[in-house]
Design a protein around this motif. Sequence first.
Motif, PDB file in Angstrom:
ATOM      1  N   THR A  51      40.444  27.709  34.122  1.00  0.00           N
ATOM      2  CA  THR A  51      41.371  27.541  33.426  1.00  0.00           C
ATOM      3  C   THR A  51      41.091  27.259  31.992  1.00  0.00           C
ATOM      4  N   THR A  52      41.509  28.032  31.114  1.00  0.00           N
ATOM      5  CA  THR A  52      41.163  27.909  29.541  1.00  0.00           C
ATOM      6  C   THR A  52      42.487  27.259  28.948  1.00  0.00           C
ATOM      7  N   VAL A  53      42.309  26.222  28.439  1.00  0.00           N
ATOM      8  CA  VAL A  53      43.398  25.346  27.686  1.00  0.00           C
ATOM      9  C   VAL A  53      42.952  25.321  26.124  1.00  0.00           C
ATOM     10  N   ASP A  54      44.113  25.276  25.142  1.00  0.00           N
ATOM     11  CA  ASP A  54      44.006  24.871  23.640  1.00  0.00           C
ATOM     12  C   ASP A  54      43.683  23.391  23.686  1.00  0.00           C
ATOM     13  N   GLY A  55      42.468  23.186  23.204  1.00  0.00           N
ATOM     14  CA  GLY A  55      41.822  21.778  23.004  1.00  0.00           C
ATOM     15  C   GLY A  55      42.899  20.752  22.175  1.00  0.00           C
ATOM     16  N   THR A  56      43.607  21.381  21.234  1.00  0.00           N
ATOM     17  CA  THR A  56      44.531  20.706  20.399  1.00  0.00           C
ATOM     18  C   THR A  56      46.053  20.634  21.066  1.00  0.00           C
ATOM     19  N   THR A  57      46.574  21.620  21.491  1.00  0.00           N
ATOM     20  CA  THR A  57      47.839  21.571  22.154  1.00  0.00           C
ATOM     21  C   THR A  57      48.213  21.472  23.560  1.00  0.00           C
ATOM     22  N   GLY A  58      47.022  21.825  24.219  1.00  0.00           N
ATOM     23  CA  GLY A  58      46.777  21.618  25.519  1.00  0.00           C
ATOM     24  C   GLY A  58      47.651  22.936  26.369  1.00  0.00           C
ATOM     25  N   GLU A  59      48.095  23.798  25.628  1.00  0.00           N
ATOM     26  CA  GLU A  59      48.496  25.210  26.020  1.00  0.00           C
ATOM     27  C   GLU A  59      47.527  25.857  26.911  1.00  0.00           C
ATOM     28  N   ILE A  60      48.091  26.267  28.016  1.00  0.00           N
ATOM     29  CA  ILE A  60      47.186  27.069  28.808  1.00  0.00           C
ATOM     30  C   ILE A  60      46.986  28.498  28.116  1.00  0.00           C
ATOM     31  N   LEU A  61      45.718  28.988  27.675  1.00  0.00           N
ATOM     32  CA  LEU A  61      45.456  30.289  27.424  1.00  0.00           C
ATOM     33  C   LEU A  61      45.121  31.097  28.411  1.00  0.00           C
ATOM     34  N   HIS A  62      44.627  30.946  29.373  1.00  0.00           N
ATOM     35  CA  HIS A  62      44.259  31.981  30.668  1.00  0.00           C
ATOM     36  C   HIS A  62      43.883  31.049  31.788  1.00  0.00           C
ATOM     37  N   HIS A  63      44.275  31.592  32.753  1.00  0.00           N
ATOM     38  CA  HIS A  63      44.080  30.970  34.208  1.00  0.00           C
ATOM     39  C   HIS A  63      43.875  32.314  35.257  1.00  0.00           C
ATOM     40  N   TYR A  64      42.684  31.951  35.886  1.00  0.00           N
ATOM     41  CA  TYR A  64      42.331  32.767  36.955  1.00  0.00           C
ATOM     42  C   TYR A  64      42.008  32.178  38.246  1.00  0.00           C
ATOM     43  N   ASP A  65      42.522  32.872  39.415  1.00  0.00           N
ATOM     44  CA  ASP A  65      42.061  32.260  40.408  1.00  0.00           C
ATOM     45  C   ASP A  65      42.285  33.230  41.652  1.00  0.00           C
ATOM     46  N   THR A  66      40.878  33.147  42.414  1.00  0.00           N
ATOM     47  CA  THR A  66      40.443  34.310  43.309  1.00  0.00           C
ATOM     48  C   THR A  66      41.533  34.242  44.698  1.00  0.00           C
ATOM     49  N   ARG A  67      42.542  33.367  44.789  1.00  0.00           N
ATOM     50  CA  ARG A  67      43.856  33.408  45.718  1.00  0.00           C
ATOM     51  C   ARG A  67      44.389  34.898  45.490  1.00  0.00           C
ATOM     52  N   ASN A  68      44.394  35.294  44.280  1.00  0.00           N
ATOM     53  CA  ASN A  68      45.132  36.680  44.135  1.00  0.00           C
ATOM     54  C   ASN A  68      44.136  37.751  44.273  1.00  0.00           C
ATOM     55  N   GLU A  69      42.747  37.650  44.739  1.00  0.00           N
ATOM     56  CA  GLU A  69      42.098  38.813  44.907  1.00  0.00           C
ATOM     57  C   GLU A  69      42.000  39.159  46.255  1.00  0.00           C
ATOM     58  N   PRO A  70      41.308  40.510  46.414  1.00  0.00           N
ATOM     59  CA  PRO A  70      41.348  40.911  48.015  1.00  0.00           C
ATOM     60  C   PRO A  70      40.466  39.861  48.741  1.00  0.00           C
ATOM     61  N   GLY A  71      40.637  39.539  49.753  1.00  0.00           N
ATOM     62  CA  GLY A  71      39.711  38.328  50.556  1.00  0.00           C
ATOM     63  C   GLY A  71      39.863  37.200  49.942  1.00  0.00           C
ATOM     64  N   GLU A  72      40.265  36.874  48.955  1.00  0.00           N
ATOM     65  CA  GLU A  72      40.382  35.776  48.145  1.00  0.00           C
ATOM     66  C   GLU A  72      38.869  35.335  47.687  1.00  0.00           C
ATOM     67  N   ARG A  73      38.440  36.419  46.995  1.00  0.00           N
ATOM     68  CA  ARG A  73      37.116  36.087  46.444  1.00  0.00           C
ATOM     69  C   ARG A  73      36.674  37.008  45.461  1.00  0.00           C
ATOM     70  N   LEU A  74      35.931  36.655  44.551  1.00  0.00           N
ATOM     71  CA  LEU A  74      35.462  37.533  43.397  1.00  0.00           C
ATOM     72  C   LEU A  74      34.002  37.776  43.662  1.00  0.00           C
ATOM     73  N   LEU A  75      33.669  39.297  43.574  1.00  0.00           N
ATOM     74  CA  LEU A  75      32.190  39.786  43.869  1.00  0.00           C
ATOM     75  C   LEU A  75      31.606  39.632  42.285  1.00  0.00           C
ATOM     76  N   ILE A  76      30.357  39.293  42.250  1.00  0.00           N
ATOM     77  CA  ILE A  76      29.547  39.350  41.126  1.00  0.00           C
ATOM     78  C   ILE A  76      28.185  40.061  41.442  1.00  0.00           C
ATOM     79  N   ARG A  77      27.370  40.321  40.487  1.00  0.00           N
ATOM     80  CA  ARG A  77      26.210  41.138  40.808  1.00  0.00           C
ATOM     81  C   ARG A  77      25.211  40.158  41.226  1.00  0.00           C
ATOM     82  N   CYS A  78      24.397  40.519  42.059  1.00  0.00           N
ATOM     83  CA  CYS A  78      23.193  39.798  42.533  1.00  0.00           C
ATOM     84  C   CYS A  78      22.055  39.695  41.669  1.00  0.00           C
ATOM     85  N   ARG A  79      22.005  40.528  40.562  1.00  0.00           N
ATOM     86  CA  ARG A  79      20.987  40.551  39.559  1.00  0.00           C
ATOM     87  C   ARG A  79      19.416  40.814  40.256  1.00  0.00           C
ATOM     88  N   ASN A  80      19.304  41.419  41.208  1.00  0.00           N
ATOM     89  CA  ASN A  80      17.979  41.517  41.912  1.00  0.00           C
ATOM     90  C   ASN A  80      17.268  42.577  41.047  1.00  0.00           C
TER      91      ASN A  80
END
Length: 458
Positions: free
Chosen positions: A44-73
Motif C-alpha cells: 500500500t502506497t500512501v501520500d506522506g502528507t495527506t494520508g491518501e491511498i495512492l496505490h494498493h495491491y493485494d494478491t488475494r485478487n490474483e489467480p491462486g492468491e499469489r504473485l509470480l516473480i522471476r527466479c533470476r537464476n
Amino acid sequence: MRHLSEADRDALRIAQDLRFPRWLQQITATGGCAHPVHLSGSTTTVDGTTGEILHHYDTRNEPGERLLIRCRNRRASICPACSRLHARDTFHLVRAGLIGGKNIPTTVRARPRLFVTLTAPSFGPVHRAGLICRPRRDGGTCEHGRPLGCPTVHAPADPLVGQPVCPDCYDYTGHVLWHAHASKLWDRFVIDVRRRLASSAGVVQSRFARHARLSFARIAEYQKRAAVHVHAVVRLDGPDGPTDEPPPWGTPDRLTRAVNASAQRVTVRTPYSPAVGEVELSWGTQADVRVLHADGDGPDDDAVAAYVAKYVTKGTDETGAGTDRKVTTRDDINTAPVSRHVRTLMHTCWRLGDLPEYEPLRLRTWTHTLGYRGHILTKSRVYSTTYAALRAERAHHLGHTDIPDAITDAYWRYVGSGHTPGAALIAAGVAEDLAECRRLSAEASQQGGGVDNSSAQA
C-alpha cells in the motif's frame, strides 16, 4: 485420438480456467521464467502528507492468491528465460565500463584498457582437438604403462578432448586446490599489478590510490579440461574512477607490462597438510593480454562485452565440468552425469574436504563446482553500473516509478516456487516466443541501420 500426456492435460485445465488471461499476464511478465517464486501479500502506497491511498495491491485478487516473480537464476540449464535477461544485463554492465553509458562517461573509451585471459597451470597432459593430439617420435610410456603421446586428430566434440592422457599421472589434488584458491590468486594479481604500476612510475606503492585506480570486470569460464580460466576487462582511471583521467604515466604499454609480469610471478601457498604438504599455486603460462584501442584497432568493444555475457549464463552442467546441483553424499557423485575425469575431481574434493586443515575451503560444499568457490562474474566497485541499477532502470521503463513524499507499507511472504507440468509447458512457449520476438526485432534494427545491443549481442 492421440493420448494426452500429463503435461498436456494440465495445460488444458489451466487454459480453461476463467482467470487464465490474468495468469498468462503474470507468466509473460516473468518472461516465461522456468522456476518462478510465488509470493503472497500486499503493498500500500500512501501520500506522506495527506494520508491518501495512492496505490494498493493485494494478491488475494490474483489467480491462486499469489504473485509470480522471476527466479533470476543465471544458468541457462536451469532457467533459459532468466539467463537471457542476466546475459543482457551483463552485456550492458561490461559494455558501459568499456565505452560509457549507464551513468559512466564516454571518456572511458580513451583510457588504457586491456582484455586479459589468465589460465590455470597444467596438472598433466590432456587430449587436444585440432591437429595431431600429442605427437611423439620416440613413443614412450609413463610410469603407469600408458603411451605418452596420442597420434589421433580429435574433433572438437570428441569426448576425449580435455581428458587426461594418463589419469594416474594427473594432479587431481593440485587441480582442486587451485580452484579453491583461484579467487585469492586473482586478488593478489590485482594488488601486484597496482604495485608494479606504482614502482614503474616512481610512485610510492602505498600512495598509488592517490594517483590512479585500477578497475576491472572478470568472468570465470571452465575449459574442456574442467579447469577454470579467467577473462577480464582491465581499465586504468584517475583516483576518482571513471570520471577522472589517469596520470600521464598511465599508458596502455605500461599497464600491459605490469599485467604480464604479475601473471608470471604471483603465487598463493595452500595451508600445510600432513597428507598433501604445502602447495604453491600460480597462473598458467598461457596468459593473453590484448590492448583495446579507442579507434577500433583490435578486439571490438561490443564483441568483448558479448563474449563475457555469453559465458556468464553457462553452468557447470552445460560445460561438462561438474553439475549445477550441489552434492551431499558420495552416491550423488557416483550418479552424477559427468565424465570419469570430472567424477575423479569431485571425489578429490570430497576427500580433501574431510581434512581439518582444508576445512575453511569448504570443499565438500563446492564439490559440484570442483572446488571453485568464486562468483562467475566479479567487478571492482566503480568499474561501471550494477545489476541492481539495471533492474531499477528496467522497472522504471515498465512504469514502476517512485512517488515523491510517498510512504509504502508492504508485507510479503514466500509460499512456493516452480510450475506444475502444464504451467511449465506454457511458460516455455512464452519464453520461446519472447526470445523469437527479440531476435526479429534485432534483425529489423540491424537492417534499418541500427543495432539493438540488448538483444542482438546477448
